[in-house]
Design a protein around this motif. Structure first.
Motif, mmCIF file in Angstrom:
data_model
loop_
_atom_site.group_PDB
_atom_site.id
_atom_site.type_symbol
_atom_site.label_atom_id
_atom_site.label_comp_id
_atom_site.label_asym_id
_atom_site.label_seq_id
_atom_site.Cartn_x
_atom_site.Cartn_y
_atom_site.Cartn_z
ATOM 1 N N LEU A 106 -12.199 5.393 -1.044
ATOM 2 C CA LEU A 106 -11.584 5.051 0.239
ATOM 3 C C LEU A 106 -10.070 5.192 0.220
ATOM 4 O O LEU A 106 -9.445 5.338 1.273
ATOM 5 C CB LEU A 106 -11.957 3.619 0.636
ATOM 6 N N PRO A 108 -7.526 7.625 -0.927
ATOM 7 C CA PRO A 108 -7.371 8.980 -1.483
ATOM 8 C C PRO A 108 -6.047 9.152 -2.210
ATOM 9 O O PRO A 108 -5.212 8.248 -2.262
ATOM 10 C CB PRO A 108 -7.430 9.861 -0.225
ATOM 11 N N THR A 112 -2.774 13.295 0.166
ATOM 12 C CA THR A 112 -3.794 13.321 1.224
ATOM 13 C C THR A 112 -3.625 12.131 2.160
ATOM 14 O O THR A 112 -3.713 12.259 3.387
ATOM 15 C CB THR A 112 -5.198 13.293 0.603
ATOM 16 N N PHE A 113 -3.369 10.964 1.586
ATOM 17 C CA PHE A 113 -3.203 9.746 2.376
ATOM 18 C C PHE A 113 -2.080 9.898 3.394
ATOM 19 O O PHE A 113 -2.250 9.616 4.587
ATOM 20 C CB PHE A 113 -2.919 8.575 1.441
ATOM 21 N N PHE A 116 -2.791 12.571 6.305
ATOM 22 C CA PHE A 116 -3.646 12.026 7.353
ATOM 23 C C PHE A 116 -2.923 10.940 8.147
ATOM 24 O O PHE A 116 -3.088 10.829 9.372
ATOM 25 C CB PHE A 116 -4.936 11.466 6.756
ATOM 26 N N SER A 120 -2.234 11.188 12.155
ATOM 27 C CA SER A 120 -2.814 10.176 13.047
ATOM 28 C C SER A 120 -1.717 9.433 13.806
ATOM 29 O O SER A 120 -1.891 9.081 14.980
ATOM 30 C CB SER A 120 -3.672 9.192 12.250
ATOM 31 N N PRO A 144 -6.188 6.677 7.460
ATOM 32 C CA PRO A 144 -6.800 6.289 6.177
ATOM 33 C C PRO A 144 -6.417 4.892 5.695
ATOM 34 O O PRO A 144 -6.299 4.668 4.493
ATOM 35 C CB PRO A 144 -6.234 7.353 5.236
ATOM 36 N N GLY A 147 -8.955 2.161 3.286
ATOM 37 C CA GLY A 147 -9.063 2.251 1.834
ATOM 38 C C GLY A 147 -8.081 1.372 1.082
ATOM 39 O O GLY A 147 -8.479 0.591 0.217
ATOM 40 N N GLY A 241 -13.454 1.887 9.703
ATOM 41 C CA GLY A 241 -12.090 2.331 9.445
ATOM 42 C C GLY A 241 -11.286 2.467 10.724
ATOM 43 O O GLY A 241 -10.085 2.191 10.754
#
Length: 427
Positions: A106, A108, A112-113, A116, A120, A144, A147, A241
């Motif tokens: 969850l 990352p 990547t985190f 995203f 968003s 994200p 996570g 999420g």
């Protein structure tokens, strides 16, 4: 159900199979033909609630450091013998090892985190400026933030300081990145023709994030509970999420817009909402994971985990108590604003319906009364629009009589302005 496969190291077959025999678990053993470090592969089904106690016994037999253990979710297991295992291992939570794996998945990699998160935030900020709830919700699908919130709590209950530190760091830096991304986008749009001159304080979607009250706390607690339960039961859903992201990213983006437009009130109230939601989500996840019975694998770490959990819970509760002062003030101010607006519309119309002002006809009431007016003791401005005919008589005390009645009904300081407009009729 889970299917567990264990590569048995050389000389370990007897101990491992003895553990499975003691647990009453059916298993199949294959001779290992790969590398010489392992002599066999054992495979066995077990309910998800039984994975942890079985693996703990196998670890006690010394296989963890020298072997590979694979836990797979199964679609269907057909056997009349499964009922006895389910009766023996009753419960609904996944194993400690699966929990750690889910938490790591969850949260990352940092690159990547943040990719995203920034995307968003850009979409959510656009949705705020366009007053589009659908756009904001759509942006949350790729956010994200669930996570890090879950992994921080998992690390705390399992005495994994690295996981806790990473979860907390991603949450803090992620929300700061959200604020700065929204502020940057707002600045770019504000200085171009893409966005007409507006007062963001008049946008309904922005207003929702600048009026935090105790209902916001319940929303965040519910999101944290949903996130923790989904992980504990191994039934995670993207919608969970979304719920967590909705509680964090839009208010953080609103705070960024407050910076760009130079409205400290917007920044502070949205920032308070972000902190309240962040604390509440982490508190709910932490408490539920501890209640579910998750503890460190090694017993000597149990006291360390308990101490860490107590410190985190105490810190979060203190933070929520301090922020609740702000929530309480905003909740009270919201109630006062609503009371004045409702009373103004109801009472003024009733006065005209009762004929207290002769031939004058009531048109509309406008109330200018904001949260900061309540908090700083400013009066409510009430504007009453009245229609009259060509020969109507104007009572000299219309405004004062309305003022007296509204002040009596609400207990607030009110300033009333009456605007007279010429009525029109068709013949």
């Amino acid at each position: 159900m889970r299917l567990v496969q264990v590569l048995i190291p050389e000389g370990g077959r007897t101990d491992i199979l003895a553990v499975l025999d003691d647990e009453g678990i059916d298993y199949a053993v294959w001779e290992e033909t790969g590398r010489g470090d392992f002599e066999a592969l054992v495979s066995f089904p077990v309910p998800e609630s039984g994975v942890e106690p079985v693996l703990d016994n196998l670890y006690a037999a010394g296989i963890k450091e020298e072997s590979y253990t694979i836990v797979m979710s199964t679609e269907t297991v057909i056997s009349e013998r499964i009922g006895a295992l389910k009766n023996r291992y009753q419960g609904y939570r996944i194993s400690r090892d699966e929990l750690v794996a889910h938490a790591e998945d969850l949260a990352p990699e940092s690159s990547t985190f943040f990719i995203f998160l920034v995307v968003s935030t850009l979409i959510a900020t656009t949705g705020l400026l366009l007053n589009s709830a659908a756009t904001i919700i759509g942006a949350m699908v790729i956010a994200p933030l669930m996570g890090p919130a879950i992994s921080a709590s998992v690390g705390a209950v399992l005495a994994d300081s690295d996981m806790t530190s990473r979860g907390v760091t991603l949450q803090v830096t992620g929300l700061l990145a959200t604020v700065m991304t929204a502020a940057t986008l707002g600045l770019l749009l504000k200085e171009t023709f893409l966005l007409p001159p507006i007062d963001i304080r008049t946008i309904p979607q922005v207003l929702e994030r600048t009026s935090p009250n105790f209902l916001s706390l319940f929303l965040a607690l519910g999101s944290g509970v949903a996130g923790a339960v989904s992980v504990i039961r191994g039934s995670g859903s993207p919608l969970v999420g979304v719920a967590i992201a909705v509680a964090l990213i839009p208010p953080a983006a609103t705070a960024g817009l407050g910076l760009t437009w130079g409205h400290p009130g917007v920044f502070l109230t949205a920032g308070v909402l972000v902190l309240v939601n962040l604390f509440a989500i982490n508190l709910a996840a932490l408490v539920l994971l501890w209640i579910a019975g998750y503890r460190p694998e090694k017993g000597e770490h149990a006291s360390q985990a308990l101490r860490a959990v107590r410190i985190r819970i105490t810190t979060i509760i203190i933070g929520l108590v301090l922020l609740s002062i702000v929530l309480g003030a905003v909740t009270w101010a919201s109630f006062e604003v609503g009371t004045v607006e409702t009373s103004a519309n109801t009472e003024v119309k009733a006065m005209f319906d009762d004929g207290q002002f002769g031939e004058l006809e009531f048109e509309e009431v406008t109330v200018d009364y904001k949260l900061d007016d309540v908090l700083f003791g400013e009066p409510a401005d009430v504007t009453v629009v009245v229609a009259h005919g060509p020969s109507a008589q104007f009572p000299p005390d219309v405004a004062q009589r309305i003022d007296d009645r509204l002040t009596k009904m609400t207990g607030e300081d009110i300033v009333v302005d009456v605007e007279f407009v010429r009525g029109q009729s068709s013949t």
